[in-house]
Write an enzyme that holds these catalytic residues in place. Structure first.
Site, mmCIF file in Angstrom:
data_model
loop_
_atom_site.group_PDB
_atom_site.id
_atom_site.type_symbol
_atom_site.label_atom_id
_atom_site.label_comp_id
_atom_site.label_asym_id
_atom_site.label_seq_id
_atom_site.Cartn_x
_atom_site.Cartn_y
_atom_site.Cartn_z
ATOM 1 N N ASN A 171 37.903 31.484 -25.525
ATOM 2 C CA ASN A 171 38.867 32.145 -24.632
ATOM 3 C C ASN A 171 38.296 33.345 -23.889
ATOM 4 O O ASN A 171 38.789 33.705 -22.827
ATOM 5 C CB ASN A 171 40.138 32.523 -25.401
ATOM 6 C CG ASN A 171 39.909 33.625 -26.397
ATOM 7 O OD1 ASN A 171 38.853 33.701 -27.004
ATOM 8 N ND2 ASN A 171 40.890 34.484 -26.576
ATOM 9 N N GLU A 211 37.250 38.457 -36.580
ATOM 10 C CA GLU A 211 38.401 38.805 -35.725
ATOM 11 C C GLU A 211 39.229 37.543 -35.576
ATOM 12 O O GLU A 211 38.747 36.536 -35.057
ATOM 13 C CB GLU A 211 37.937 39.276 -34.339
ATOM 14 C CG GLU A 211 37.336 40.664 -34.317
ATOM 15 C CD GLU A 211 38.307 41.760 -34.692
ATOM 16 O OE1 GLU A 211 39.543 41.525 -34.650
ATOM 17 O OE2 GLU A 211 37.845 42.846 -35.063
ATOM 18 N N CYS A 229 43.923 36.788 -28.005
ATOM 19 C CA CYS A 229 44.402 37.157 -29.337
ATOM 20 C C CYS A 229 45.216 38.431 -29.279
ATOM 21 O O CYS A 229 45.923 38.762 -30.220
ATOM 22 C CB CYS A 229 43.241 37.286 -30.311
ATOM 23 S SG CYS A 229 42.052 38.503 -29.810
ATOM 24 N N GLU A 282 34.722 46.239 -34.048
ATOM 25 C CA GLU A 282 33.755 45.867 -33.023
ATOM 26 C C GLU A 282 33.788 46.874 -31.882
ATOM 27 O O GLU A 282 34.742 47.620 -31.719
ATOM 28 C CB GLU A 282 34.118 44.494 -32.438
ATOM 29 C CG GLU A 282 34.064 43.371 -33.430
ATOM 30 C CD GLU A 282 34.026 42.024 -32.739
ATOM 31 O OE1 GLU A 282 32.924 41.586 -32.381
ATOM 32 O OE2 GLU A 282 35.095 41.425 -32.551
HETATM 33 C C1 UN1 Z 1 41.576 41.746 -24.277
HETATM 34 O O1 UN1 Z 1 42.773 41.688 -24.550
HETATM 35 O O2 UN1 Z 1 41.164 42.320 -23.261
HETATM 36 O O3 UN1 Z 1 39.962 36.725 -28.434
HETATM 37 C C2 UN1 Z 1 40.518 41.186 -25.139
HETATM 38 C C3 UN1 Z 1 40.630 37.609 -27.914
HETATM 39 C C4 UN1 Z 1 40.229 39.017 -28.173
HETATM 40 C C5 UN1 Z 1 39.843 39.741 -26.959
HETATM 41 C C6 UN1 Z 1 40.995 40.287 -26.210
HETATM 42 N N1 UN1 Z 1 39.151 39.022 -29.141
HETATM 43 O O4 UN1 Z 1 41.565 37.327 -27.184
#
Ligand code: UN1
Length: 480
Positions: free
Chosen positions: A152, A249, A283, A461
């Protein structure tokens, strides 16, 4: 339709041609094959780890300027080529072209940030309790990092894991998601052209078996993973088997609280961006909208009108606001949750239709579900699609307690004019990141990122926090 790329693994500075075993398709038009891709079941993972291990002594001992310069060149190349690479990213993943270009620029900025951090590997000196003795700490790299990344954010996440790993003197084996191999290959080729010595960065394509093999490899010293909870648990078990350092994560079910006293336009903007942009496949997406009763009906009406007007289409078309889901599996999951929500008594007031446009793609009309309750599956399980549900609450206290329900704790947002409520929420919501009058998604690239509870495991992170995971402290004592 554009050309089909033929990809190769990248190991020890060489592109390894082997027979393609799967295809990466354009989710906006599945007749378009983006890339033909080889897949490894394990042998090449071993070769890549061996290359990374033998590159480690020289890379870790080099002047930080050497590492800083390589990362800076990678950052410059990404920024210079952001239009072309953003197009490839959007073609392969399905986010809109501005989102694709923005993500490549973000990856470039991440490399530039860590080019600076490479020069900032500091320690402390401490007065010993014993006179005449000096105590000092140093930060040392660990060795080989295995990075397992999702589709993603197919260049930003590989960037925010590999840039700090490399900056502090480690070497890397990247196993990117099978849905988005072409953009990962583009990153590898930029790192190659930017003068990274052979073996410092390696890329191997493959499915879950390759990821497990990487995590389980005894010469891998640390594993960083972003993806689902189920896969994360397997990766962690594989890495723990040989005491590798682990960072996971894994998703969210991020609440956006909307209070009676808010600026309604701002609340609608935050919900629209947070829940639906990038097709809800973040996420950090605001999938739970928790709204106090005084503004509930006006908020729902205004948001529904905006959701209904979103233009869903080919990720590369100029007027598209919402691209397709990334795959058939993602589309099926979203459709299944729409059914689940209906069975649980949720009322879908807009969207949710499978769209057949003029081409075969995974298109779904963004959906808004109201009259939902905190215990429903649609409010506790991550959907990862353009679907948001609304929970009506009495007041701020109930909103906070609903926001704090469930297993996840990545990002949380509140829209209010009350300084008191905003401050209280920031301090008491159980989440790693809190947004006031901002969408829950869309984070800066130079600050710590991560969640609480089942969203994250291990060190934070990004930003100044990244040094914690990618280095270890040595404490020295000396008497002279
Ligand atoms: C964001 O919201 O800018 O996998 C980043 C994901 C997260 C990154 C989101 N680790 O959606």
């Amino acid at each position: 339709m554009s050309d089909t790329l033929t990809l190769s693994h990248y190991i020890d500075g060489q592109w390894l041609r082997s027979a393609p075993s799967f295809e990466s398709l354009n989710p906006s038009d599945t007749r378009d094959v983006v890339a033909r891709v080889p897949a490894d079941e394990g042998d090449l993972i071993d070769a890549a780890v061996a290359a990374a291990k033998s590159a480690f002594p020289e890379w870790s001992a080099a002047s930080p300027e050497v590492r800083s310069d390589v990362l800076d060149r990678v950052g410059t190349a990404l920024l210079t080529r952001k239009e072309e690479l953003g197009r490839l990213l959007s073609r392969e993943e399905g986010k809109t072209l501005p989102e694709g270009i923005g993500e490549v620029a973000r990856a470039g900025r991440i490399f530039k940030f860590f080019a600076g951090e490479a020069l900032r590997r500091t320690g402390i000196t401490v007065d010993s309790t014993r006179p005449g003795i000096d105590v000092a700490t140093y930060r040392e790299p660990l060795g080989v990092f295995g990075l397992i990344t999702p589709w993603n954010f197919p260049i930003a996440i590989p960037a925010w894991k590999s840039a700090p790993a490399l900056a502090f003197g480690n070497t890397v084996v990247l196993k990117p998601a099978s849905l988005t191999p072409a953009i990962a290959a583009a990153l590898a080729s930029i790192i190659h052209e930017s003068g990274a010595p052979k073996g410092v960065f390696n890329l191997v394509f493959g499915g879950g078996a390759a990821g497990n093999r990487l995590a389980a490899h005894p010469d891998v010293n640390g594993v960083s993973f972003t993806g689902s909870q189920a896969v994360g648990a397997r990766v962690a078990a594989a890495a723990l088997g040989h005491q590798a350092r682990i960072q996971l994560e894994m998703g969210g079910k991020n609440p956006l609280v909307v209070l009676d006293d808010c600026d309604l336009d701002r609340a609608v903007y935050c919900a629209l961006d947070g829940a639906y942009f990038a097709t809800g496949q973040r996420c950090t997406a605001s999938s739970r909208l928790i709204v106090t009763q005084g503004i509930h009906d006006r908020f729902v009406e205004a948001l529904a009108a905006r959701v209904a007007s979103l233009r869903v289409g080919d990720a590369l078309a100029a007027d598209t606001q919402i691209g397709p889901l990334a795959s058939q599996a993602q589309l099926d999951t979203s459709l299944e949750y729409l059914d689940i929500a209906a069975r649980e008594g949720g009322r879908r007031i807009v969207g949710g239709e499978r769209l057949s446009l003029d081409k075969p793609g995974y298109y779904l009309a963004p959906a808004l579900i109201v009259d939902t309750h905190p215990g429903m599956r649609v409010n506790s399980e991550e959907i990862f699609g353009p679907i948001a549900s609304v929970v009506r609450v009495r007041d701020y206290d109930e909103a906070l307690s609903v926001a704090n329900s469930g297993e996840f704790g990545l990002s949380a947002g509140i829209v209010t004019r009350s300084l008191h409520a905003a401050r209280h929420f920031a301090r008491h919501v159980r989440a790693g990141m809190v947004m006031t009058n901002l969408p829950t998604a869309g984070v800066d690239y130079h600050v710590p990122f991560g969640g609480t509870r089942k969203s994250s495991y291990g060190a934070r992170e990004q930003g100044s926090a990244a040094v914690e995971f990618y280095t270890q402290i040595k404490t020295t004592y000396s008497w002279a």
